[in-house]
Scaffold this motif. Structure first.
Motif, mmCIF file in Angstrom:
data_model
loop_
_atom_site.group_PDB
_atom_site.id
_atom_site.type_symbol
_atom_site.label_atom_id
_atom_site.label_comp_id
_atom_site.label_asym_id
_atom_site.label_seq_id
_atom_site.Cartn_x
_atom_site.Cartn_y
_atom_site.Cartn_z
ATOM 1 N N MET A 1 16.063 29.343 37.840
ATOM 2 C CA MET A 1 16.659 29.978 36.671
ATOM 3 C C MET A 1 16.267 31.455 36.676
ATOM 4 O O MET A 1 15.126 31.805 36.959
ATOM 5 C CB MET A 1 16.163 29.312 35.386
ATOM 6 N N LEU A 2 17.230 32.313 36.356
ATOM 7 C CA LEU A 2 16.993 33.748 36.415
ATOM 8 C C LEU A 2 16.874 34.381 35.036
ATOM 9 O O LEU A 2 16.446 35.514 34.917
ATOM 10 C CB LEU A 2 18.126 34.436 37.186
ATOM 11 N N GLY A 3 17.252 33.678 34.002
ATOM 12 C CA GLY A 3 17.249 34.267 32.674
ATOM 13 C C GLY A 3 18.580 34.938 32.388
ATOM 14 O O GLY A 3 19.410 35.117 33.278
ATOM 15 N N ASN A 4 18.794 35.305 31.134
ATOM 16 C CA ASN A 4 20.017 35.959 30.696
ATOM 17 C C ASN A 4 21.254 35.098 30.974
ATOM 18 O O ASN A 4 22.328 35.616 31.275
ATOM 19 C CB ASN A 4 20.153 37.337 31.351
ATOM 20 N N GLY A 5 21.096 33.769 30.909
ATOM 21 C CA GLY A 5 22.234 32.884 31.100
ATOM 22 C C GLY A 5 22.712 32.786 32.537
ATOM 23 O O GLY A 5 23.866 32.482 32.783
ATOM 24 N N ARG A 6 21.813 33.028 33.479
ATOM 25 C CA ARG A 6 22.203 32.970 34.892
ATOM 26 C C ARG A 6 21.237 32.082 35.657
ATOM 27 O O ARG A 6 20.096 31.883 35.248
ATOM 28 C CB ARG A 6 22.188 34.370 35.514
ATOM 29 N N CYS A 7 21.698 31.553 36.785
ATOM 30 C CA CYS A 7 20.847 30.771 37.658
ATOM 31 C C CYS A 7 21.317 30.940 39.094
ATOM 32 O O CYS A 7 22.455 31.342 39.342
ATOM 33 C CB CYS A 7 20.844 29.296 37.256
ATOM 34 N N GLU A 8 20.434 30.642 39.996
ATOM 35 C CA GLU A 8 20.762 30.676 41.424
ATOM 36 C C GLU A 8 20.970 29.234 41.862
ATOM 37 O O GLU A 8 20.092 28.390 41.665
ATOM 38 C CB GLU A 8 19.607 31.314 42.189
ATOM 39 N N ALA A 9 22.137 28.950 42.446
ATOM 40 C CA ALA A 9 22.479 27.575 42.795
ATOM 41 C C ALA A 9 22.926 27.495 44.249
ATOM 42 O O ALA A 9 23.616 28.391 44.739
ATOM 43 C CB ALA A 9 23.581 27.057 41.886
ATOM 44 N N MET A 10 22.512 26.408 44.911
ATOM 45 C CA MET A 10 22.959 26.134 46.278
ATOM 46 C C MET A 10 24.117 25.157 46.192
ATOM 47 O O MET A 10 23.950 24.010 45.772
ATOM 48 C CB MET A 10 21.817 25.546 47.099
ATOM 49 N N CYS A 11 25.289 25.616 46.584
ATOM 50 C CA CYS A 11 26.473 24.772 46.517
ATOM 51 C C CYS A 11 26.475 23.798 47.689
ATOM 52 O O CYS A 11 25.805 24.000 48.697
ATOM 53 C CB CYS A 11 27.730 25.624 46.534
ATOM 54 N N ILE A 12 27.249 22.719 47.537
ATOM 55 C CA ILE A 12 27.316 21.684 48.562
ATOM 56 C C ILE A 12 27.937 22.220 49.848
ATOM 57 O O ILE A 12 27.616 21.762 50.936
ATOM 58 C CB ILE A 12 28.120 20.472 48.017
ATOM 59 N N ASP A 13 28.793 23.240 49.732
ATOM 60 C CA ASP A 13 29.403 23.824 50.934
ATOM 61 C C ASP A 13 28.445 24.720 51.708
ATOM 62 O O ASP A 13 28.815 25.290 52.734
ATOM 63 C CB ASP A 13 30.688 24.576 50.582
ATOM 64 N N GLY A 14 27.194 24.848 51.240
ATOM 65 C CA GLY A 14 26.176 25.591 51.973
ATOM 66 C C GLY A 14 26.009 27.033 51.542
ATOM 67 O O GLY A 14 25.216 27.767 52.129
ATOM 68 N N THR A 15 26.705 27.463 50.521
ATOM 69 C CA THR A 15 26.630 28.843 50.052
ATOM 70 C C THR A 15 25.716 28.938 48.837
ATOM 71 O O THR A 15 25.806 28.116 47.932
ATOM 72 C CB THR A 15 28.038 29.349 49.667
ATOM 73 N N LYS A 16 24.849 29.953 48.830
ATOM 74 C CA LYS A 16 23.982 30.202 47.679
ATOM 75 C C LYS A 16 24.731 31.158 46.754
ATOM 76 O O LYS A 16 25.166 32.227 47.186
ATOM 77 C CB LYS A 16 22.671 30.821 48.133
ATOM 78 N N ARG A 17 24.909 30.757 45.500
ATOM 79 C CA ARG A 17 25.700 31.549 44.572
ATOM 80 C C ARG A 17 24.913 31.847 43.299
ATOM 81 O O ARG A 17 24.117 31.035 42.851
ATOM 82 C CB ARG A 17 26.985 30.816 44.199
ATOM 83 N N LEU A 18 25.191 33.016 42.742
ATOM 84 C CA LEU A 18 24.656 33.393 41.438
ATOM 85 C C LEU A 18 25.596 32.820 40.398
ATOM 86 O O LEU A 18 26.768 33.165 40.353
ATOM 87 C CB LEU A 18 24.588 34.916 41.322
ATOM 88 N N SER A 19 25.091 31.911 39.571
ATOM 89 C CA SER A 19 25.940 31.193 38.625
ATOM 90 C C SER A 19 25.661 31.659 37.200
ATOM 91 O O SER A 19 24.519 31.857 36.813
ATOM 92 C CB SER A 19 25.688 29.688 38.720
ATOM 93 N N HIS A 20 26.735 31.798 36.445
ATOM 94 C CA HIS A 20 26.654 32.236 35.057
ATOM 95 C C HIS A 20 26.928 31.042 34.151
ATOM 96 O O HIS A 20 27.922 30.348 34.323
ATOM 97 C CB HIS A 20 27.688 33.346 34.810
ATOM 98 N N ILE A 21 26.010 30.782 33.210
ATOM 99 C CA ILE A 21 26.182 29.669 32.275
ATOM 100 C C ILE A 21 27.152 30.101 31.184
ATOM 101 O O ILE A 21 26.937 31.117 30.528
ATOM 102 C CB ILE A 21 24.833 29.257 31.666
ATOM 103 N N ARG A 22 28.216 29.344 31.007
ATOM 104 C CA ARG A 22 29.244 29.752 30.060
ATOM 105 C C ARG A 22 28.752 29.638 28.630
ATOM 106 O O ARG A 22 27.790 28.923 28.322
ATOM 107 C CB ARG A 22 30.524 28.956 30.268
ATOM 108 N N GLY A 23 29.413 30.337 27.736
ATOM 109 C CA GLY A 23 28.951 30.479 26.361
ATOM 110 C C GLY A 23 28.867 29.176 25.594
ATOM 111 O O GLY A 23 28.020 29.007 24.729
ATOM 112 N N LYS A 24 29.752 28.216 25.885
ATOM 113 C CA LYS A 24 29.733 26.949 25.174
ATOM 114 C C LYS A 24 28.475 26.152 25.498
ATOM 115 O O LYS A 24 27.993 25.370 24.679
ATOM 116 C CB LYS A 24 30.970 26.142 25.567
ATOM 117 N N MET A 25 27.924 26.348 26.699
ATOM 118 C CA MET A 25 26.719 25.635 27.119
ATOM 119 C C MET A 25 25.448 26.414 26.810
ATOM 120 O O MET A 25 24.368 25.837 26.756
ATOM 121 C CB MET A 25 26.776 25.371 28.627
ATOM 122 N N HIS A 26 25.564 27.704 26.627
ATOM 123 C CA HIS A 26 24.395 28.569 26.457
ATOM 124 C C HIS A 26 23.617 28.168 25.205
ATOM 125 O O HIS A 26 24.176 28.053 24.122
ATOM 126 C CB HIS A 26 24.857 30.021 26.370
#
Length: 145
Positions: free
Chosen positions: A41-66
């Motif tokens: 978890m990176l804070g500010n509604g963001r996280c670093e996630a490893m996708c199943i396709d092998g790519t590491k992506r910076l993910s933004h948590i949408r407002g409804k889930m925040h």
């Protein structure tokens, strides 16, 4: 004295956690979406996630889930991919642990994904030597004591 015009305080904002107990329908990925495991978890509604396709992506948590759905390292999430930014994604849904096990059983998640523990789990090395902590006494040793 001033008249209170608000609708309540801090406890009202927290609300009730009503939808925790009930079962929900399992959501599978569609085109433009991918399964991912949260690395950190990176804070500010963001996280670093490893996708199943092998790519590491910076993910933004949408407002409804925040501030309503809590995401931690090791969780399985569904992310929406961006057409214009391949290294960024948006968190659509967090899977509960039993839903993640079902996804793995259905073959949606690969076998090398480790569920139920964080990324820093590393318990496999300790499991091999679990019996080494105990000392076995024979009957003669017990008599001496």
């Amino acid at each position: 004295m001033p008249k209170n015009k608000g609708k309540g305080g801090k406890n009202r904002k927290r609300g009730k956690n009503e939808a925790d107990d009930e079962k929900r329908e399992l959501v599978f990925k569609e085109d433009g979406q991918e399964y991912a495991q949260v690395l950190r978890m990176l804070g500010n509604g963001r996280c670093e996630a490893m996708c199943i396709d092998g790519t590491k992506r910076l993910s933004h948590i949408r407002g409804k889930m925040h501030k309503k759905v809590w995401i931690a390292a090791g969780d399985i999430i569904l992310v929406g991919l961006r057409d214009y930014q391949d290294d960024k994604a948006d968190v659509i849904l967090k899977y509960m642990p039993d839903e993640a096990r079902l996804l793995k059983a259905y073959g949606e998640l690969p076998e090398n994904i480790r569920l139920n523990e964080g990324i820093a789990g590393g318990l496999d090395e300790e499991d091999d030597n679990a019996g080494d902590d105990y000392i076995e006494f024979e009957d003669e040793d017990i008599d001496k004591i």
